[in-house]
Scaffold this active site. Sequence first.
Site, PDB file in Angstrom:
ATOM      1  N   ILE A  64       0.842  -1.192   0.000  1.00 27.48           N
ATOM      2  CA  ILE A  64       0.000   0.000   0.000  1.00 27.48           C
ATOM      3  C   ILE A  64       0.876   1.239   0.000  1.00 27.48           C
ATOM      4  O   ILE A  64       1.838   1.331   0.762  1.00 27.48           O
ATOM      5  CB  ILE A  64      -0.911   0.009   1.249  1.00 27.48           C
ATOM      6  CG1 ILE A  64      -1.741  -1.277   1.317  1.00 27.48           C
ATOM      7  CG2 ILE A  64      -1.802   1.251   1.256  1.00 27.48           C
ATOM      8  CD1 ILE A  64      -2.220  -1.640   2.698  1.00 27.48           C
ATOM      9  N   CYS A  65       0.543   2.173  -0.865  1.00 31.13           N
ATOM     10  CA  CYS A  65       1.145   3.508  -0.835  1.00 31.13           C
ATOM     11  C   CYS A  65       0.011   4.482  -1.128  1.00 31.13           C
ATOM     12  O   CYS A  65      -1.160   4.105  -1.039  1.00 31.13           O
ATOM     13  CB  CYS A  65       2.316   3.639  -1.812  1.00 31.13           C
ATOM     14  SG  CYS A  65       1.920   3.533  -3.564  1.00 31.13           S
ATOM     15  N   GLY A  66       0.327   5.711  -1.461  1.00 31.16           N
ATOM     16  CA  GLY A  66      -0.729   6.686  -1.715  1.00 31.16           C
ATOM     17  C   GLY A  66      -1.653   6.281  -2.844  1.00 31.16           C
ATOM     18  O   GLY A  66      -2.869   6.329  -2.724  1.00 31.16           O
TER      19      GLY A  66
END
Length: 162
Positions: A64-66
């Site tokens: 998960i990232c932005g």
Amino acid sequence: MKIGIGSDHNGFEFKEEIKKFLGNTDHEIVDFGCHSCEAIDYPDVAFEVSQAISEGKINRGILICGTGIGVCIAANKYPGIRAALAHDVYSAERAQLSNNAQIITMGAQIIGVEVGKKVVEAYLNSEWAEGSKRKVDKIIAKEQEFVHQNYKEVVEGYKCGC
């Protein structure tokens, strides 16, 4: 199943909620970080999860990232890894059913936690049926061609004293 999960600082809170959700399942969860909202570089976490899959330490990964894009690109640089961006249930299912993706990626700034839970559930409940085996095999073969060619170029470089 042993699941690796990781995020950068943009996905930290989202990751923590997904971990809580997975805590109610039979899966074993391995957290590769980050462990706070302090800024980190997403490739570092993506590479750790990819390496753990490559070494057989975990079965699947969730990154998960932005946006989910950066961790997806980074994970796909690791030889043998197929990571797929999934922001809906259908994409999560197809990541596994059609592409045998070992990792799904999500964007904490793109989807909400409740959708994320459904995406993760769909991904983990799907098993590769080899329906697209011919296509996945082509991807693997091309990757092996590149890896072999790169190795050959490195060896040749040492032989000529470069």
